[in-house]
Motif scaffolding. Structure first.
Motif, PDB file in Angstrom:
ATOM      1  N   ILE A 315      26.810 -10.717 -75.458  1.00  0.00           N
ATOM      2  CA  ILE A 315      25.692 -11.475 -74.556  1.00  0.00           C
ATOM      3  C   ILE A 315      26.773 -11.150 -73.192  1.00  0.00           C
ATOM      4  O   ILE A 315      27.685 -12.081 -73.470  1.00  0.00           O
ATOM      5  CB  ILE A 315      25.305 -12.843 -75.119  1.00  0.00           C
ATOM      6  N   THR A 316      26.319 -10.919 -72.451  1.00  0.00           N
ATOM      7  CA  THR A 316      26.352 -10.842 -70.999  1.00  0.00           C
ATOM      8  C   THR A 316      25.916 -12.172 -70.051  1.00  0.00           C
ATOM      9  O   THR A 316      23.984 -11.911 -70.013  1.00  0.00           O
ATOM     10  CB  THR A 316      25.957  -9.947 -70.559  1.00  0.00           C
ATOM     11  N   THR A 317      26.308 -12.758 -69.947  1.00  0.00           N
ATOM     12  CA  THR A 317      25.997 -13.528 -68.613  1.00  0.00           C
ATOM     13  C   THR A 317      25.577 -13.670 -67.146  1.00  0.00           C
ATOM     14  O   THR A 317      26.323 -12.573 -67.331  1.00  0.00           O
ATOM     15  CB  THR A 317      26.642 -15.151 -69.221  1.00  0.00           C
ATOM     16  N   THR A 318      25.585 -14.744 -66.722  1.00  0.00           N
ATOM     17  CA  THR A 318      25.369 -14.431 -65.713  1.00  0.00           C
ATOM     18  C   THR A 318      26.967 -15.358 -64.665  1.00  0.00           C
ATOM     19  O   THR A 318      26.936 -15.557 -63.442  1.00  0.00           O
ATOM     20  CB  THR A 318      24.191 -15.353 -64.806  1.00  0.00           C
ATOM     21  N   PHE A 319      27.305 -15.857 -65.221  1.00  0.00           N
ATOM     22  CA  PHE A 319      29.148 -16.335 -65.168  1.00  0.00           C
ATOM     23  C   PHE A 319      29.789 -15.233 -64.294  1.00  0.00           C
ATOM     24  O   PHE A 319      29.807 -14.669 -65.371  1.00  0.00           O
ATOM     25  CB  PHE A 319      29.173 -17.080 -66.054  1.00  0.00           C
ATOM     26  N   THR A 320      30.746 -15.233 -63.450  1.00  0.00           N
ATOM     27  CA  THR A 320      32.269 -14.630 -62.840  1.00  0.00           C
ATOM     28  C   THR A 320      33.297 -15.667 -63.036  1.00  0.00           C
ATOM     29  O   THR A 320      32.725 -16.920 -62.493  1.00  0.00           O
ATOM     30  CB  THR A 320      31.416 -14.455 -61.469  1.00  0.00           C
ATOM     31  N   GLN A 321      33.929 -15.235 -62.936  1.00  0.00           N
ATOM     32  CA  GLN A 321      35.325 -15.785 -63.184  1.00  0.00           C
ATOM     33  C   GLN A 321      35.690 -16.264 -62.013  1.00  0.00           C
ATOM     34  O   GLN A 321      36.505 -17.209 -62.157  1.00  0.00           O
ATOM     35  CB  GLN A 321      36.267 -14.876 -64.261  1.00  0.00           C
ATOM     36  N   LYS A 322      35.399 -15.620 -60.840  1.00  0.00           N
ATOM     37  CA  LYS A 322      36.266 -16.019 -59.897  1.00  0.00           C
ATOM     38  C   LYS A 322      34.778 -17.594 -59.385  1.00  0.00           C
ATOM     39  O   LYS A 322      35.947 -18.797 -59.245  1.00  0.00           O
ATOM     40  CB  LYS A 322      35.108 -15.465 -59.105  1.00  0.00           C
ATOM     41  N   ALA A 323      33.551 -17.354 -59.593  1.00  0.00           N
ATOM     42  CA  ALA A 323      32.675 -18.654 -59.444  1.00  0.00           C
ATOM     43  C   ALA A 323      33.518 -19.667 -60.396  1.00  0.00           C
ATOM     44  O   ALA A 323      33.568 -21.131 -60.125  1.00  0.00           O
ATOM     45  CB  ALA A 323      31.053 -18.859 -59.383  1.00  0.00           C
ATOM     46  N   MET A 324      33.983 -19.080 -61.721  1.00  0.00           N
ATOM     47  CA  MET A 324      33.753 -20.496 -62.871  1.00  0.00           C
ATOM     48  C   MET A 324      35.571 -21.353 -62.242  1.00  0.00           C
ATOM     49  O   MET A 324      35.545 -22.343 -61.986  1.00  0.00           O
ATOM     50  CB  MET A 324      33.977 -20.436 -63.831  1.00  0.00           C
ATOM     51  N   ASP A 325      36.282 -19.994 -61.808  1.00  0.00           N
ATOM     52  CA  ASP A 325      38.091 -21.031 -60.862  1.00  0.00           C
ATOM     53  C   ASP A 325      37.231 -21.969 -60.235  1.00  0.00           C
ATOM     54  O   ASP A 325      38.301 -22.010 -59.965  1.00  0.00           O
ATOM     55  CB  ASP A 325      38.964 -19.292 -60.936  1.00  0.00           C
ATOM     56  N   ALA A 326      36.320 -21.022 -59.394  1.00  0.00           N
ATOM     57  CA  ALA A 326      36.583 -22.374 -57.898  1.00  0.00           C
ATOM     58  C   ALA A 326      35.583 -23.032 -57.946  1.00  0.00           C
ATOM     59  O   ALA A 326      36.018 -24.063 -57.216  1.00  0.00           O
ATOM     60  CB  ALA A 326      35.441 -20.671 -56.558  1.00  0.00           C
ATOM     61  N   ALA A 327      34.969 -23.562 -58.580  1.00  0.00           N
ATOM     62  CA  ALA A 327      34.087 -24.308 -59.141  1.00  0.00           C
ATOM     63  C   ALA A 327      35.292 -25.822 -59.489  1.00  0.00           C
ATOM     64  O   ALA A 327      35.251 -26.857 -59.065  1.00  0.00           O
ATOM     65  CB  ALA A 327      33.338 -24.511 -59.893  1.00  0.00           C
ATOM     66  N   LYS A 328      35.816 -25.287 -60.301  1.00  0.00           N
ATOM     67  CA  LYS A 328      37.645 -26.180 -61.115  1.00  0.00           C
ATOM     68  C   LYS A 328      37.913 -26.435 -60.399  1.00  0.00           C
ATOM     69  O   LYS A 328      38.721 -27.722 -59.753  1.00  0.00           O
ATOM     70  CB  LYS A 328      37.918 -25.516 -62.163  1.00  0.00           C
ATOM     71  N   ASP A 329      38.649 -25.686 -59.155  1.00  0.00           N
ATOM     72  CA  ASP A 329      39.860 -25.435 -57.865  1.00  0.00           C
ATOM     73  C   ASP A 329      39.032 -26.780 -57.051  1.00  0.00           C
ATOM     74  O   ASP A 329      39.906 -27.577 -56.377  1.00  0.00           O
ATOM     75  CB  ASP A 329      40.075 -24.844 -57.762  1.00  0.00           C
ATOM     76  N   GLY A 330      37.847 -26.904 -57.257  1.00  0.00           N
ATOM     77  CA  GLY A 330      36.939 -27.416 -55.805  1.00  0.00           C
ATOM     78  C   GLY A 330      36.683 -28.657 -56.080  1.00  0.00           C
ATOM     79  O   GLY A 330      36.535 -29.910 -55.276  1.00  0.00           O
ATOM     80  N   VAL A 331      36.476 -29.523 -57.470  1.00  0.00           N
ATOM     81  CA  VAL A 331      36.386 -30.809 -58.128  1.00  0.00           C
ATOM     82  C   VAL A 331      37.500 -31.507 -57.911  1.00  0.00           C
ATOM     83  O   VAL A 331      38.261 -31.955 -57.781  1.00  0.00           O
ATOM     84  CB  VAL A 331      36.264 -30.713 -59.810  1.00  0.00           C
ATOM     85  N   LEU A 332      38.672 -30.078 -58.304  1.00  0.00           N
ATOM     86  CA  LEU A 332      39.990 -31.033 -58.177  1.00  0.00           C
ATOM     87  C   LEU A 332      40.879 -31.251 -57.821  1.00  0.00           C
ATOM     88  O   LEU A 332      41.153 -32.371 -56.697  1.00  0.00           O
ATOM     89  CB  LEU A 332      41.445 -29.802 -59.207  1.00  0.00           C
TER      90      LEU A 332
END
Length: 472
Positions: A315-332
């Protein structure tokens, strides 16, 4: 003097009976023992023949035919996680290194290529053990082990042992030795949750099976005998026990001429290096939220949980590692101090305009602490729709300099009132506020006025939300 009367006919001679000796009695006992043994043997052969003709090869145990499904980021290579009943990724025999195949045969069944698939001595051993009230011995040949895990239960009884032998003989007639070895190596449990050599190679050495070295192959051939006792992660005693078994395997490979003596001697000095175990759970952090989203979407598309967990999907998703990390960093970075997860639910999602592809998100606290994904939990969207409303208005011809009602309340013709935040009827920001100020202050009345000013405004806002990726 009168003599005794004698009967007519010839005189009868009395038989002389020889005294029974120990030797004669032994001969008689031996004769009867041989007769009884022959009868019992014939009965055993007959019973075995009947069982052979009546016992059919059953369907495989379902769990041992499943394969792990893998979930990847949008590049199709980096793994997010996996779904599995049993962690297994079956591969053909020619993708397994020769050293691994040889090591397993040296460890488990050195006559594998020439035997009939059963170990008669082992079966007799089990029979005598059972007759004495002891537990039966385990499976001896690779074929028997394969039959036991694929078709039977882990029960230790003489009945199961006989059935195991019959099925082993039948399987030997239906499959080649190579097919049996391939099935066995893709099925057997190696510990660490790994079934089959491919999963085991990843679990112990973080590499595909085809890249295993001689030493690594010997380790895997060793641990399958007793995964708990021989897993080096279980402490010094387990590592010491593993080394003894490991050296036994290498010596066996040399005896069978799979490797030369010098090669075995050099390899047996030290165990190979084991990578550090990843302490992070499969579902820890945001990973669990991501896998839950993927499962929900697959269910929506018609895939059952049985297919997801056991059919080896990629299963290949639309998620990117960069966007996932950016979302976490932005929230924190932006999260206000002094609030815990239960007091403040923070979430974010990054959606690609035009395609609606979800590139990254932060769903809230660790999935292991709470399975609620606040980025997708639903409920009133609130001020999130103000940005969508502004996008729809701009597409409809409005500009950022256009002004709207900022005082509270805004009253529709049918009497419905919308208020700004604040005490009483809400704060007043003026009767003419531009779109930028309305967005900065999140003025409810301005955006209601904006929606009301567009012809069929709610429908246009809905269409814009769909274009921005909202599932609607």
């Amino acid at each position: 003097m009168r003599g005794k009367r004698r009967a007519d006919g010839p005189a009868v001679k009395r038989a002389v009976t020889e005294p029974k000796t120990w030797k004669s009695r032994s001969k008689k006992a031996a004769k009867w023992t041989a007769i009884v043994s022959l009868v019992l043997a014939l009965m055993g052969v007959g019973a075995f023949a009947v069982l052979y003709n009546t016992i059919e090869v059953p369907n495989p145990n379902a769990d041992f035919k499943t394969e792990t499904s893998f979930v990847y980021y949008n590049n199709g290579e980096d793994e997010i996680g996996r779904f599995a009943i049993q962690d297994r990724d079956s591969i053909p025999l020619d993708e397994m290194p020769q050293t691994l195949k040889d090591a397993v045969i040296a460890a488990e069944n050195r006559t594998f290529w020439t035997d009939s698939g059963i170990d008669p001595k082992g079966i007799l051993r089990a029979a005598f053990s059972n007759a004495q009230g002891n537990s039966t011995q385990g499976a001896s040949t690779i074929t028997q082990q394969y039959v036991k895990i694929l078709y039977l239960t882990q029960e230790r009884s003489l009945t199961r042992k006989v059935k195991e032998a019959i099925l082993s003989l039948k399987l030997q007639r239906q499959q080649t030795k190579s097919e049996i070895l391939e099935g066995y190596l893709n099925t057997i449990y190696f510990g660490r949750g790994a079934y089959g050599v491919q999963a085991a190679a990843q679990a112990y050495f973080e590499k595909p099976a085809k890249d295993l070295s001689l030493q690594q192959s010997a380790v895997l051939a060793s641990v399958l005998n007793n995964p708990t006792s021989f897993d080096p992660a279980n402490g010094k005693d387990a590592k010491a026990a593993l080394k003894g078994r490991y050296q036994f395997v290498l010596d066996g490979m040399a005896e069978l001429d799979f490797i030369d003596a010098d090669e075995a001697e050099q390899a047996r000095e030290n165990l190979p290096r084991f990578p550090e175990l990843d302490a992070e759970s499969t579902y820890g952090g945001q990973r669990g939220h991501a896998l839950k989203l993927v499962r929900d979407e697959l269910n929506r598309l018609g895939f059952t949980d049985e297919e997801i967990d056991g059919q080896g999907l990629r299963i290949t998703t639309t998620f990117t590692q960069k966007a996932m990390d950016a979302a976490k960093d932005g929230v924190l970075e932006q999260r206000p101090e002094g609030f815990k997860d239960k007091e403040l639910h923070v979430a974010v999602a990054s959606v690609e305009p035009g395609t609606g592809a979800l590139r990254g998100f932060y769903g809230g606290q660790d999935y292991l602490d709470s399975q609620i994904n606040w980025a997708s939990a639903g409920g009133m969207v609130g001020s999130t729709m103000k940005a969508v409303t502004l996008a729809a208005a701009i597409k409809d011809g409005y500009s950022l300099e256009d002004t709207f009602e900022g005082n509270s309340p805004f009253v529709f013709p049918d009497g419905l009132e919308v208020q700004n935040e604040g005490p009483g009827t809400g704060n007043n920001y003026g009767s003419s506020v531009d779109a930028i100020y309305a967005m900065e202050q999140s003025i409810n009345t301005a955006f209601v006025d904006m929606s009301d000013g567009m012809e069929d405004g709610p429908q246009k806002i809905y269409d814009m939300a769909r274009k921005l990726g909202h599932p609607g």
